[in-house]
Scaffold this motif. Structure first.
Motif, PDB file in Angstrom:
ATOM      1  N   VAL A 161       0.839  -1.202   0.000  1.00  0.00           N
ATOM      2  CA  VAL A 161       0.000   0.000   0.000  1.00  0.00           C
ATOM      3  C   VAL A 161       0.873   1.250   0.000  1.00  0.00           C
ATOM      4  CG1 VAL A 161      -1.759   1.313   1.248  1.00  0.00           C
ATOM      5  CG2 VAL A 161      -1.839  -1.201   1.228  1.00  0.00           C
ATOM      6  N   SER A 162       0.535   2.186  -0.874  1.00  0.00           N
ATOM      7  CA  SER A 162       1.202   3.484  -0.909  1.00  0.00           C
ATOM      8  C   SER A 162       0.265   4.554  -0.371  1.00  0.00           C
ATOM      9  CB  SER A 162       1.606   3.839  -2.348  1.00  0.00           C
ATOM     10  OG  SER A 162       2.094   5.166  -2.405  1.00  0.00           O
ATOM     11  N   TRP A 163       0.820   5.468   0.409  1.00  0.00           N
ATOM     12  CA  TRP A 163       0.062   6.597   0.949  1.00  0.00           C
ATOM     13  C   TRP A 163       0.506   7.917   0.311  1.00  0.00           C
ATOM     14  CZ3 TRP A 163      -3.938   5.044   3.756  1.00  0.00           C
ATOM     15  CH2 TRP A 163      -3.871   3.786   4.362  1.00  0.00           C
ATOM     16  N   LYS A 164       1.134   7.834  -0.855  1.00  0.00           N
ATOM     17  CA  LYS A 164       1.612   9.057  -1.512  1.00  0.00           C
ATOM     18  C   LYS A 164       0.483  10.036  -1.816  1.00  0.00           C
ATOM     19  CE  LYS A 164       5.950   7.586  -3.649  1.00  0.00           C
ATOM     20  NZ  LYS A 164       6.720   7.501  -4.914  1.00  0.00           N
ATOM     21  N   GLY A 168       0.642  14.869   4.085  1.00  0.00           N
ATOM     22  CA  GLY A 168       0.609  15.700   5.272  1.00  0.00           C
ATOM     23  C   GLY A 168       1.059  17.074   4.800  1.00  0.00           C
ATOM     24  N   LYS A 169       2.290  17.443   5.162  1.00  0.00           N
ATOM     25  CA  LYS A 169       2.885  18.629   4.558  1.00  0.00           C
ATOM     26  C   LYS A 169       3.291  18.313   3.123  1.00  0.00           C
ATOM     27  CE  LYS A 169       6.652  21.966   5.110  1.00  0.00           C
ATOM     28  NZ  LYS A 169       7.875  22.317   5.873  1.00  0.00           N
ATOM     29  N   SER A 170       3.760  17.088   2.913  1.00  0.00           N
ATOM     30  CA  SER A 170       4.114  16.599   1.580  1.00  0.00           C
ATOM     31  C   SER A 170       3.505  15.207   1.430  1.00  0.00           C
ATOM     32  CB  SER A 170       5.638  16.573   1.412  1.00  0.00           C
ATOM     33  OG  SER A 170       6.242  15.794   2.433  1.00  0.00           O
ATOM     34  N   GLU A 171       3.933  14.445   0.439  1.00  0.00           N
ATOM     35  CA  GLU A 171       3.314  13.153   0.183  1.00  0.00           C
ATOM     36  C   GLU A 171       3.604  12.145   1.295  1.00  0.00           C
ATOM     37  OE1 GLU A 171       6.721  11.085  -2.676  1.00  0.00           O
ATOM     38  OE2 GLU A 171       4.947  11.976  -3.592  1.00  0.00           O
ATOM     39  N   GLY A 172       2.716  11.145   1.407  1.00  0.00           N
ATOM     40  CA  GLY A 172       2.848  10.128   2.438  1.00  0.00           C
ATOM     41  C   GLY A 172       3.814   9.022   2.046  1.00  0.00           C
ATOM     42  N   PRO A 173       4.016   8.052   2.939  1.00  0.00           N
ATOM     43  CA  PRO A 173       4.970   6.975   2.684  1.00  0.00           C
ATOM     44  C   PRO A 173       4.461   5.991   1.636  1.00  0.00           C
ATOM     45  CG  PRO A 173       3.768   6.560   4.705  1.00  0.00           C
ATOM     46  CD  PRO A 173       3.351   7.925   4.242  1.00  0.00           C
ATOM     47  N   ASP A 174       5.387   5.250   1.064  1.00  0.00           N
ATOM     48  CA  ASP A 174       5.069   4.243   0.050  1.00  0.00           C
ATOM     49  C   ASP A 174       5.619   2.894   0.508  1.00  0.00           C
ATOM     50  OD1 ASP A 174       4.632   2.683  -2.159  1.00  0.00           O
ATOM     51  OD2 ASP A 174       5.802   3.901  -3.552  1.00  0.00           O
ATOM     52  N   TYR A 175       4.715   1.977   0.828  1.00  0.00           N
ATOM     53  CA  TYR A 175       5.102   0.638   1.269  1.00  0.00           C
ATOM     54  C   TYR A 175       4.776  -0.414   0.208  1.00  0.00           C
ATOM     55  CZ  TYR A 175       5.071   2.983   5.852  1.00  0.00           C
ATOM     56  OH  TYR A 175       5.285   3.845   6.908  1.00  0.00           O
ATOM     57  N   SER A 176       4.727   0.003  -1.053  1.00  0.00           N
ATOM     58  CA  SER A 176       4.344  -0.917  -2.129  1.00  0.00           C
ATOM     59  C   SER A 176       5.247  -2.149  -2.174  1.00  0.00           C
ATOM     60  CB  SER A 176       4.399  -0.205  -3.484  1.00  0.00           C
ATOM     61  OG  SER A 176       3.511   0.887  -3.503  1.00  0.00           O
TER      62      SER A 176
END
Length: 328
Positions: A161-164, A168-176
Motif C-alpha cells: 500500500v502506498s500513501w503518496k 501531510g505537509k508533503s506526500e505520504g509513505p510508500d510501502y508498495s
C-alpha cells in the motif's frame, strides 16, 4: 509447529479523526469495555496503541489500568504529530494537513516520541514497547528513535500500500514493496529487512481472490477492465472490518493457516467502536453489524490461533530467530 498468533491492534485515539476537528473529544473510550469483553470471551488480548488525548482521558486511564492489572491487554504508543506535545507549528493549518511525524525536524520528532512515551509510562506504570505511527507514517529516522527509546516492535508498515496520495505537509509513505511477514527492519529503508533490533509486524494485508488475480495479471496495467475489476475485487484485503467484509476476513485467516504464516494482525480504530465516531459506522445498527463480524472472526480464530499481544509476539519471534541462528 506452534499455532500462528492472532494479534489485535487498536489505534486508540479521539473521536472521528477523519474530520477537520479542532476540539478532540474522547467519548469513544466509554465504548471500549464492550469490545474488551468480547475479546475476552474468545480468549483474545488486544494491544491498545494510545495517542495523547486518550492517554490524558480519565475514562480510558481507568480502563487501561484495569486491563493491565488483569493481564488482559497491552498498552502501546500511537502519535498524532499535529496535536502531540511539545507544540511545533509545521504548516499554515496543522489540524487540516495532519502532518506525519516524519516531516518534523529530527529533534522535534525525538521530543514528541519521548514525551508520549513518558506520559504512557507514568499513566499506566508499565514499560511501553509497542508502537504504530500516526497515519502509518514511518521512516528510518523515526524507527531509529523508536529503537533508541526502548521499543521492541512496530506495526506501521502496510505491505503493498502506498500513501503518496494522502499527504501531510508533503506526500505520504510508500510501502508498495514491503513484505507481509515480520522482519527486523532496515533503518535506511523501513520497507525491507535489515540488521536493526526493531521488529516490524505489518498489519495483515494480502490478496485473497486468486481467480481475480490471475485475470488481473492478463490485463494491462492501464486496461479499463482491470480498473473496473480492481473496484469490484480489490487486489489487497485488510484484516479490518468494515461492516460487510466478513467473508474476506475469514479467507485471510484460512490463507494464513494454509501458508503457515506466523501471525495475523487485525486492526481497528477505537472511535469505530462508537456510533458516529467514524464515517464507517455512523449509527447503532452499523455497530451491531460490526459486532456480528467480530464474533464471526474471533470464533473462527479460536483454537486455531494463539492469542498474543504485540510485545509477546515480538519476544517469541525474536527468541525463535535467535535459536535458529544458534543452530546454523
Amino acid at each position: 509447529m506452534a499455532q500462528p498468533a492472532f494479534l489485535i491492534t487498536i489505534d486508540t485515539e479521539g473521536d472521528n479523526q477523519w474530520s477537520d476537528v479542532r476540539h478532540i473529544a474522547t467519548e469513544n473510550s466509554r465504548f471500549l469495555p464492550r469490545f474488551q469483553q468480547t475479546c475476552e470471551e474468545y480468549g483474545l488480548r488486544p494491544t491498545y496503541l494510545v495517542n495523547y488525548e486518550m492517554a490524558r482521558c480519565p475514562v480510558f486511564g481507568q480502563f487501561g489500568r484495569d486491563v493491565l492489572r488483569r493481564s488482559a491487554a497491552e498498552i502501546g504508543c500511537h502519535i498524532h504529530a499535529w496535536n502531540s506535545p511539545p507544540d511545533y507549528v509545521l504548516t499554515a493549518d496543522d489540524f487540516q494537513h495532519k502532518p506525519y511525524l516524519t516531516e518534523y525536524p529530527a529533534e522535534v520528532l525525538w521530543s514528541k516520541l519521548a514525551a508520549q512515551t513518558a506520559l504512557l509510562q507514568e499513566t499506566f506504570a508499565c514499560p511501553i514497547t509497542s508502537h504504530r505511527a500516526g497515519r502509518w507514517g514511518l521512516d528510518g529516522a523515526y524507527a531509529r528513535a523508536l529503537s533508541r527509546q526502548g521499543y521492541l516492535v512496530d506495526c506501521s508498515v502496510t505491505p503493498g500500500v502506498s500513501w503518496k496520495s494522502s499527504p501531510g505537509k508533503s506526500e505520504g509513505p510508500d510501502y508498495s514493496g514491503a513484505r507481509p511477514e515480520p522482519y527486523f527492519l532496515d533503518f535506511d529503508d523501513v520497507s525491507r529487512p535489515g540488521a536493526s533490533p526493531l521488529l516490524e509486524v505489518p498489519v495483515t494485508i494480502l490478496p485473497v481472490w486468486p481467480r481475480a488475480d490471475r485475470l488481473r495479471a492478463r490485463l494491462g496495467s492501464r486496461n479499463v477492465f482491470r480498473a473496473a475489476l480492481n473496484r469490484l475485487v480489490p487486489p489487497l484485503s485488510w484484516l479490518r472490518p468494515n461492516g460487510r467484509n466478513t467473508r474476506v476476513m475469514l479467507r485471510l485467516l484460512r490463507r494464513a493457516i494454509e501458508e503457515r504464516r506466523p501471525y495475523v494482525e487485525f486492526m481497528l480504530h477505537s472511535s469505530e467502536l462508537m456510533p458516529g465516531g467514524s464515517p464507517f459506522f455512523p449509527g447503532a445498527r452499523s455497530i451491531e453489524r460490526l459486532y456480528r463480524q467480530l464474533r464471526a472472526l474471533f470464533g473462527a480464530a479460536r483454537g486455531r490461533f494463539e492469542p498474543l499481544t504485540l510485545t509477546e509476539f515480538a519476544r517469541r519471534y525474536t527468541a525463535g530467530e535467535s535459536a535458529a541462528a544458534g543452530r546454523e
